[in-house]
Scaffold this active site. Structure first.
Site, PDB file in Angstrom:
ATOM      1  N   GLY A 139       0.945  -1.307  -0.020  1.00 43.84           N
ATOM      2  CA  GLY A 139       0.015  -0.010   0.025  1.00 43.84           C
ATOM      3  C   GLY A 139       0.942   1.299  -0.027  1.00 43.84           C
ATOM      4  O   GLY A 139       2.007   1.239   0.377  1.00 43.84           O
TER       5      GLY A 139
ATOM      6  N   ASN B 101       3.414  -1.360   9.371  1.00 45.16           N
ATOM      7  CA  ASN B 101       2.664  -2.374   9.250  1.00 45.16           C
ATOM      8  C   ASN B 101       2.857  -3.278  10.534  1.00 45.16           C
ATOM      9  O   ASN B 101       1.787  -4.185  10.810  1.00 45.16           O
ATOM     10  CB  ASN B 101       3.231  -3.210   8.045  1.00 45.16           C
ATOM     11  CG  ASN B 101       2.319  -3.262   6.871  1.00 45.16           C
ATOM     12  OD1 ASN B 101       2.350  -4.241   5.903  1.00 45.16           O
ATOM     13  ND2 ASN B 101       1.410  -2.173   6.750  1.00 45.16           N
TER      14      ASN B 101
ATOM     15  N   ASN C 140       2.703  -9.818   5.517  1.00 42.79           N
ATOM     16  CA  ASN C 140       1.293  -9.212   5.156  1.00 42.79           C
ATOM     17  C   ASN C 140       0.880  -8.895   3.557  1.00 42.79           C
ATOM     18  O   ASN C 140       1.822  -8.122   2.838  1.00 42.79           O
ATOM     19  CB  ASN C 140       0.930  -7.714   5.860  1.00 42.79           C
ATOM     20  CG  ASN C 140      -0.154  -7.321   5.708  1.00 42.79           C
ATOM     21  OD1 ASN C 140      -0.539  -6.264   5.539  1.00 42.79           O
ATOM     22  ND2 ASN C 140      -1.117  -7.968   5.713  1.00 42.79           N
TER      23      ASN C 140
ATOM     24  N   ARG D 267       0.905   7.280   6.980  1.00 42.59           N
ATOM     25  CA  ARG D 267       0.839   6.775   5.612  1.00 42.59           C
ATOM     26  C   ARG D 267       1.190   7.917   4.551  1.00 42.59           C
ATOM     27  O   ARG D 267       1.970   7.984   3.888  1.00 42.59           O
ATOM     28  CB  ARG D 267      -0.527   5.848   4.974  1.00 42.59           C
ATOM     29  CG  ARG D 267      -0.616   4.650   5.711  1.00 42.59           C
ATOM     30  CD  ARG D 267       0.219   3.992   5.112  1.00 42.59           C
ATOM     31  NE  ARG D 267      -0.008   2.487   5.625  1.00 42.59           N
ATOM     32  CZ  ARG D 267       0.060   1.140   5.166  1.00 42.59           C
ATOM     33  NH1 ARG D 267       0.281   1.115   3.826  1.00 42.59           N
ATOM     34  NH2 ARG D 267      -0.014   0.012   5.781  1.00 42.59           N
TER      35      ARG D 267
ATOM     36  N   HIS E 271      -7.879  -6.466   6.251  1.00 42.59           N
ATOM     37  CA  HIS E 271      -6.896  -6.742   5.565  1.00 42.59           C
ATOM     38  C   HIS E 271      -5.616  -6.751   6.788  1.00 42.59           C
ATOM     39  O   HIS E 271      -4.508  -7.584   6.403  1.00 42.59           O
ATOM     40  CB  HIS E 271      -6.509  -5.978   4.228  1.00 42.59           C
ATOM     41  CG  HIS E 271      -5.562  -6.497   3.350  1.00 42.59           C
ATOM     42  ND1 HIS E 271      -5.303  -7.713   2.903  1.00 42.59           N
ATOM     43  CD2 HIS E 271      -4.435  -5.937   2.995  1.00 42.59           C
ATOM     44  CE1 HIS E 271      -4.477  -7.874   1.989  1.00 42.59           C
ATOM     45  NE2 HIS E 271      -3.773  -7.020   2.230  1.00 42.59           N
ATOM     46  N   TRP E 272      -5.757  -5.972   7.324  1.00 41.87           N
ATOM     47  CA  TRP E 272      -4.505  -5.662   8.378  1.00 41.87           C
ATOM     48  C   TRP E 272      -5.005  -6.763   9.698  1.00 41.87           C
ATOM     49  O   TRP E 272      -5.001  -5.746  10.960  1.00 41.87           O
ATOM     50  CB  TRP E 272      -4.463  -4.336   8.886  1.00 41.87           C
ATOM     51  CG  TRP E 272      -3.912  -3.473   7.812  1.00 41.87           C
ATOM     52  CD1 TRP E 272      -3.117  -3.916   6.638  1.00 41.87           C
ATOM     53  CD2 TRP E 272      -3.859  -2.071   7.522  1.00 41.87           C
ATOM     54  NE1 TRP E 272      -2.698  -2.893   5.845  1.00 41.87           N
ATOM     55  CE2 TRP E 272      -3.229  -1.840   6.497  1.00 41.87           C
ATOM     56  CE3 TRP E 272      -4.485  -0.924   8.345  1.00 41.87           C
ATOM     57  CZ2 TRP E 272      -3.061  -0.432   6.034  1.00 41.87           C
ATOM     58  CZ3 TRP E 272      -4.282   0.336   7.984  1.00 41.87           C
ATOM     59  CH2 TRP E 272      -3.797   0.509   6.699  1.00 41.87           C
TER      60      TRP E 272
END
Length: 277
Positions: A39, A47, A103, A183, A256-257
């Protein structure tokens, strides 16, 4: 937990044939290499920060910014090979064998590494990893999450990072703004990473055949969120049918995390798996 670890206090870099690679390291014990996803603004620390601060009590954690991400050197899509970089990293730091935790894109790297260099892995752990082949339930084309991920690279704004955090999570929670800002800061700091990503997309190397996946000899733990809108959990169902010494943990109310949304449970799973397999 008495250790006060920060991104800055654990920051290191190493010169590899692949280029300058940044990583965060802390802890003592069996080495664990943590590989982030693809990402916008992703780094090893973003992460895995909540995991590192707990896992360092039992393991030496190396959260690596792969070339093209974080504070590591930029790389063109055609020159990007994260398996090669991971092997160079282990060789340079004298790590004969390590557990890999990956991940999404990092999970794909860890799986390919297990196929190509199984003698260097002690354990394989993935969260939200993909699998090739026909899909019964997931999207045939880019998922909702992948579309928002790509938008984040094209439009580096706080609004797009909020969208990213929302789609990666079942519940963004009270840390939504902090994660979006983290981010964005990383993405804006290295605009060359975004340009290179958009020039070649995710561009994975050749994915191992089903026969090669079935030959992975490493103990494998697959973790997936039932509510993952980026990579559908059926991908891990496929992987658990192919990799012989594997088990799957499917988490409800999880996106997703998994390592972020369910950090305490994830840390317990990882520690127990590495210590007892």
């Amino acid at each position: 937990m008495t250790l006060q670890l920060t991104q800055e206090s654990t920051s290191r870099s190493v010169k590899l044939p692949s280029g300058n690679v940044h990583y965060n390291v802390a802890g003592n014990g069996h080495p664990v290499i943590l590989l982030h996803g693809s990402g916008p603004g992703a780094t090893g620390w973003s992460n895995f920060g909540p995991n590192i601060v707990e896992l360092v009590e039992q393991f030496t954690c190396y959260a690596v910014d792969m070339p093209g991400w974080g504070d590591s050197d930029p790389v063109t899509p055609e020159d990007r090979d994260h398996v090669r970089t991971a092997l160079e990293f282990m060789d340079e730091l004298g790590l004969g064998k390590a557990a890999f935790i990956g991940n999404s894109m990092g999970g794909a790297t860890a799986i390919r590494f297990a196929v190509e260099h199984p003698e260097r892995l002690s354990h394989l752990i993935t969260m939200g990893a993909g699998a090739t082949g026909a899909k019964l339930f997931g999207a045939g084309g880019p998922t909702e999450g992948i579309k928002i991920l790509q938008k984040g690279y094209r439009e580096p704004t706080i609004e797009s990072m909020r969208e990213l955090v929302d789609v990666m999570s079942y519940d963004s929670g009270e840390l939504r703004e902090e994660r979006a800002r983290q981010r964005l800061d990383s993405l804006v700091k290295h605009p060359e990473h975004a340009r290179n990503f958009l020039a070649g997309g995710r561009n994975p190397r050749d994915w191992p055949s089903e026969d090669r996946l079935a030959g992975i000899p490493v103990p494998t733990l697959l973790v997936h969120g039932r509510d993952d809108r980026v990579v559908h959990y059926e991908n891990s169902l496929k992987l658990v049918t192919l990799i012989p010494d594997s088990r799957l943990v499917l988490l409800n109310r999880c996106g997703h995390w998994a390592q972020v949304e369910h950090a305490e449970e994830f840390n317990r799973l990882v520690a127990d798996f590495i210590n007892n397999n």
